[in-house]
Design a protein around this motif. Structure first.
Motif, PDB file in Angstrom:
ATOM      1  N   HIS A   9       0.711  -1.077   0.036  1.00 59.94           N
ATOM      2  CA  HIS A   9       0.125   0.008  -0.066  1.00 59.94           C
ATOM      3  C   HIS A   9       0.787   1.088  -0.052  1.00 59.94           C
ATOM      4  CE1 HIS A   9       0.717  -0.503   4.402  1.00 59.94           C
ATOM      5  NE2 HIS A   9       0.630   0.920   4.522  1.00 59.94           N
ATOM      6  N   LEU A  10       0.122   2.295  -0.139  1.00 59.10           N
ATOM      7  CA  LEU A  10       0.771   3.640  -0.380  1.00 59.10           C
ATOM      8  C   LEU A  10       0.763   4.239   1.094  1.00 59.10           C
ATOM      9  CD1 LEU A  10       0.223   5.049  -3.969  1.00 59.10           C
ATOM     10  CD2 LEU A  10       2.333   4.236  -3.043  1.00 59.10           C
ATOM     11  N   ALA A  18       5.564  -2.502   2.149  1.00 60.64           N
ATOM     12  CA  ALA A  18       5.222  -3.853   2.137  1.00 60.64           C
ATOM     13  C   ALA A  18       4.428  -4.250   3.494  1.00 60.64           C
ATOM     14  CB  ALA A  18       6.433  -4.619   1.849  1.00 60.64           C
ATOM     15  N   ARG A  19       3.300  -5.148   3.293  1.00 60.46           N
ATOM     16  CA  ARG A  19       2.646  -5.802   4.526  1.00 60.46           C
ATOM     17  C   ARG A  19       3.286  -6.979   4.533  1.00 60.46           C
ATOM     18  NH1 ARG A  19      -0.292  -4.499   8.836  1.00 60.46           N
ATOM     19  NH2 ARG A  19      -1.697  -6.315   9.278  1.00 60.46           N
ATOM     20  N   LEU A  20       3.636  -7.456   5.530  1.00 61.25           N
ATOM     21  CA  LEU A  20       4.629  -8.753   5.805  1.00 61.25           C
ATOM     22  C   LEU A  20       3.470  -9.760   6.267  1.00 61.25           C
ATOM     23  CD1 LEU A  20       8.022  -7.453   6.895  1.00 61.25           C
ATOM     24  CD2 LEU A  20       7.325  -7.998   4.577  1.00 61.25           C
ATOM     25  N   ASN A  25       4.277  -3.817   8.850  1.00 63.70           N
ATOM     26  CA  ASN A  25       4.666  -2.981   7.576  1.00 63.70           C
ATOM     27  C   ASN A  25       6.036  -2.772   7.350  1.00 63.70           C
ATOM     28  OD1 ASN A  25       1.990  -3.153   6.800  1.00 63.70           O
ATOM     29  ND2 ASN A  25       1.386  -1.327   8.192  1.00 63.70           N
ATOM     30  N   GLN A  26       6.396  -2.771   6.215  1.00 62.41           N
ATOM     31  CA  GLN A  26       7.973  -1.990   6.068  1.00 62.41           C
ATOM     32  C   GLN A  26       8.070  -1.328   4.727  1.00 62.41           C
ATOM     33  OE1 GLN A  26      10.962  -5.073   6.867  1.00 62.41           O
ATOM     34  NE2 GLN A  26      12.241  -4.246   5.268  1.00 62.41           N
ATOM     35  N   VAL A  40      10.040  -1.937  -7.356  1.00 56.35           N
ATOM     36  CA  VAL A  40       9.014  -1.322  -6.369  1.00 56.35           C
ATOM     37  C   VAL A  40       8.183  -0.377  -7.159  1.00 56.35           C
ATOM     38  CG1 VAL A  40      10.010   0.720  -5.375  1.00 56.35           C
ATOM     39  CG2 VAL A  40       7.949  -0.692  -4.024  1.00 56.35           C
ATOM     40  N   ILE A  41       9.029   0.482  -8.290  1.00 53.86           N
ATOM     41  CA  ILE A  41       8.191   1.671  -9.036  1.00 53.86           C
ATOM     42  C   ILE A  41       6.754   1.054  -9.925  1.00 53.86           C
ATOM     43  CG2 ILE A  41       8.749   3.006 -10.810  1.00 53.86           C
ATOM     44  CD1 ILE A  41      11.518   3.155  -9.967  1.00 53.86           C
TER      45      ILE A  41
END
Length: 67
Positions: A9-10, A18-20, A25-26, A40-41
């Motif tokens: 998500h942004l 990133a949701r792990l 989240n990271q 990631v772009i």
């Protein structure tokens, strides 16, 4: 501790997070030369990295899941 990416998500500033699978989240920024993550772009790049493991420092520290 290694954890797999399950979603993205942004954040409020437009950076990808990133949701792990552990519930943390990271951020996964592409910010050369400090962080080189050109994948990631694009949407295709993010999809290709679903399931990839990242080091989760929050797990290492025993932190609760992110909300």
């Amino acid at each position: 501790m290694k954890q797999s990416i399950v979603a993205y998500h942004l954040d409020d500033e437009g950076d990808w997070v990133a949701r792990l699978n552990c519930g943390h989240n990271q951020h996964v920024r592409h910010n050369p030369p400090w962080q080189n993550r050109p994948w990631v772009i694009s949407e295709a790049g993010r999809k290709q990295h679903l399931g990839v493991s990242l080091e989760c420092k929050k797990c290492d520290n025993g932190e609760p899941r992110d909300g």
